[in-house]
Design a protein around this motif. Structure first.
Motif, PDB file in Angstrom:
ATOM      1  N   ALA A 106       8.729 -28.531   7.218  1.00 22.71           N
ATOM      2  CA  ALA A 106       8.545 -29.686   6.334  1.00 22.71           C
ATOM      3  C   ALA A 106       7.851 -30.835   7.062  1.00 22.71           C
ATOM      4  N   LYS A 107       8.274 -31.114   8.294  1.00 16.93           N
ATOM      5  CA  LYS A 107       7.658 -32.202   9.049  1.00 16.93           C
ATOM      6  C   LYS A 107       6.181 -31.927   9.299  1.00 16.93           C
ATOM      7  N   ALA A 108       5.858 -30.704   9.714  1.00 11.23           N
ATOM      8  CA  ALA A 108       4.460 -30.369  10.000  1.00 11.23           C
ATOM      9  C   ALA A 108       3.609 -30.426   8.737  1.00 11.23           C
ATOM     10  N   ALA A 109       4.168 -29.975   7.610  1.00 10.24           N
ATOM     11  CA  ALA A 109       3.408 -29.943   6.358  1.00 10.24           C
ATOM     12  C   ALA A 109       3.141 -31.330   5.810  1.00 10.24           C
ATOM     13  N   ALA A 118      10.625 -25.826  -2.339  1.00 11.07           N
ATOM     14  CA  ALA A 118      10.113 -26.827  -1.400  1.00 11.07           C
ATOM     15  C   ALA A 118       9.627 -26.169  -0.118  1.00 11.07           C
ATOM     16  N   VAL A 119      10.390 -25.195   0.393  1.00  8.62           N
ATOM     17  CA  VAL A 119       9.987 -24.497   1.619  1.00  8.62           C
ATOM     18  C   VAL A 119       8.727 -23.677   1.364  1.00  8.62           C
ATOM     19  N   GLN A 120       8.673 -23.003   0.215  1.00  7.97           N
ATOM     20  CA  GLN A 120       7.486 -22.221  -0.104  1.00  7.97           C
ATOM     21  C   GLN A 120       6.257 -23.118  -0.283  1.00  7.97           C
ATOM     22  N   ALA A 121       6.444 -24.282  -0.881  1.00  9.52           N
ATOM     23  CA  ALA A 121       5.327 -25.216  -1.058  1.00  9.52           C
ATOM     24  C   ALA A 121       4.846 -25.742   0.291  1.00  9.52           C
ATOM     25  N   LEU A 147       0.787 -25.598   4.681  1.00 10.70           N
ATOM     26  CA  LEU A 147       0.377 -25.371   6.067  1.00 10.70           C
ATOM     27  C   LEU A 147      -0.677 -24.270   6.161  1.00 10.70           C
ATOM     28  N   LYS A 148      -0.505 -23.207   5.392  1.00 13.13           N
ATOM     29  CA  LYS A 148      -1.486 -22.115   5.418  1.00 13.13           C
ATOM     30  C   LYS A 148      -2.851 -22.592   4.929  1.00 13.13           C
TER      31      LYS A 148
END
Length: 407
Positions: A96-99, A133-136, A141-142
């Motif tokens: 989440a932080k990186a995204a 949220a995790v999938q988003a 990131l991808k």
């Protein structure tokens, strides 16, 4: 690929899978790489600073504001030092932080500051991994441009919490192979951004709780093809019948038993760019499955009423919006190899057929000979290891899918 001279910055997040980071460091050292570690506060609850320092030969960095380091902007120096940044385990928080560009500790600040590619190995509860949220955040990131973020795993499996499903961190050997792939350069990974489906192994059609109909297949050839496509950067789903093989590194494996289950799993993997259907699917299944073991009787063996299984290859190759750009079938023949394979190519509607003579030493063996049959002609591959044959086929697939104007 030898990793001698390569520099890996490993970010160890918080989670029970953090213990695998120790084995990953050992494998990296064996491959010749130098590793330095950023240990998050949560990660330090699972592995110790001392263990990481002993294995890497360098202190594990933890705090963002360390005067001896930050006078030289240590988090910037770390992010520039590395050839690749690896996050293992990559928790939901770190993702989440990186995204979203959050930088409130050394790990997240370094991920934002780096100009190198980042490889993340997610590890979390299955419900956390599947949360929208995790999938988003993962999808975001991808989608980042160069240098970009890649992912290895997560795998399916039993977790420390007792639940089962995707979310288990990839094994260290699998992460090592992903690191090798990331550092090999784009020329060695022509299938990055493309998706592949591979079926492998036999199917098993129950007659009763202890007996069934099946085809002979070790799954070795299909597994080798899945591994070869993954090494070239493809996102591979391997739908496997019952075999005694480990999942190839970087491959998502779905276990099935029957032909109907294999069809369902194959359809669920769509859309893909290429499908390689190596599985030995049983043509028929019992019309009725006995609920108890069928006993021997004086009247002789029972009669079995059979019904035809769905033709997975023909269905996949049928014209439609979800048809893969390239559909590759396999023809296991005992006679008239080329004629029978060409007839199958036409009958099934696939693009290529890999024909092999199984009357000799093929089933369960490590070697194979084959002929690739296409509309343009034939290409014979003399007997070689199944891994080498897989590499040859993966090269042909990559060449086809990356040729401008190819269907």
């Amino acid at each position: 690929m030898d990793l001698a001279g390569k520099r890996i910055l490993l970010v160890v997040g918080g989670g029970i899978a953090a213990y695998k980071a120790l084995e990953l460091i050992r494998l990296l050292a064996k491959a010749g790489a130098e590793t330095r570690v950023i240990l998050t506060e949560a990660g330090a609850r699972f592995v110790t600073h001392l263990s990481l320092a002993a294995l890497t030969g360098h202190p594990a960095r933890m705090a963002l504001f360390e005067p001896d380091e930050e006078t030289a902007m240590g988090h910037i120096e770390l992010s520039r030092w590395a050839d690749l940044v690896v996050v293992a385990p990559a928790t939901a928080g770190l993702i989440a932080k990186a995204a979203n560009g959050l930088a409130d500790d050394l790990a997240s600040t370094t991920l934002i500051a780096t100009d190198k590619r980042v490889l993340m190995a997610p590890a979390m509860n299955v419900r956390m991994w599947q949360h929208p949220a995790v999938q988003a955040n993962t999808a975001r990131l991808k989608g980042f441009a160069d240098p970009g973020v890649a992912f290895v795993g997560p795998d399916d499996g039993e977790m420390a919490c007792g639940e089962f499903g995707p979310g288990r961190m990839a094994e260290p050997a699998e992460i090592l192979e992903a690191i090798r792939a990331e550092l090999s350069g784009p020329a060695a990974r022509p299938l990055v951004g493309l998706r592949a489906l591979v079926t492998a192994g036999p199917t098993f059609e129950p007659i009763d709780p202890v007996r069934g109909l099946t085809n002979r297949s070790s799954g070795k050839q299909g597994y080798a093809i899945a591994a070869a496509l993954a090494r070239r950067g493809a996102e591979v789903t391997l739908v496997s019948g019952p075999v005694a093989l480990d999942a190839p590194p970087g491959v998502r494996r779905v276990f099935v038993e029957t032909a109907l289950q294999m069809k369902t799993a194959s359809d669920a993997a769509l859309p893909v760019d290429v499908a390689v259907m190596t599985a030995a699917v049983a043509d028929w299944r019992p019309d009725q499955v006995a609920t108890g073991k069928i006993k021997k009787a004086p009247g002789g063996p029972p009669s079995l009423a059979l019904t035809e299984n769905p033709d997975i290859l023909a269905g996949l190759a049928a014209t439609g919006p979800r048809r893969p750009r390239l559909v590759v079938g396999f023809a296991a023949e005992t006679e008239n190899l080329i004629a029978n394979a060409r007839a199958k190519l036409s009958r099934k509607g696939c693009d290529w057929i890999v024909a092999n003579d199984v009357s000799a030493d093929v089933f369960g063996a490590d070697g194979n000979a084959a002929t690739l049959i296409t509309a343009e002609g034939e290409e014979s591959w003399p007997r070689r290891s199944k891994a080498e044959l897989a590499e040859a086929l993966a090269d042909r697939i990559a060449a086809h899918l990356t040729t401008p104007g190819a269907p």
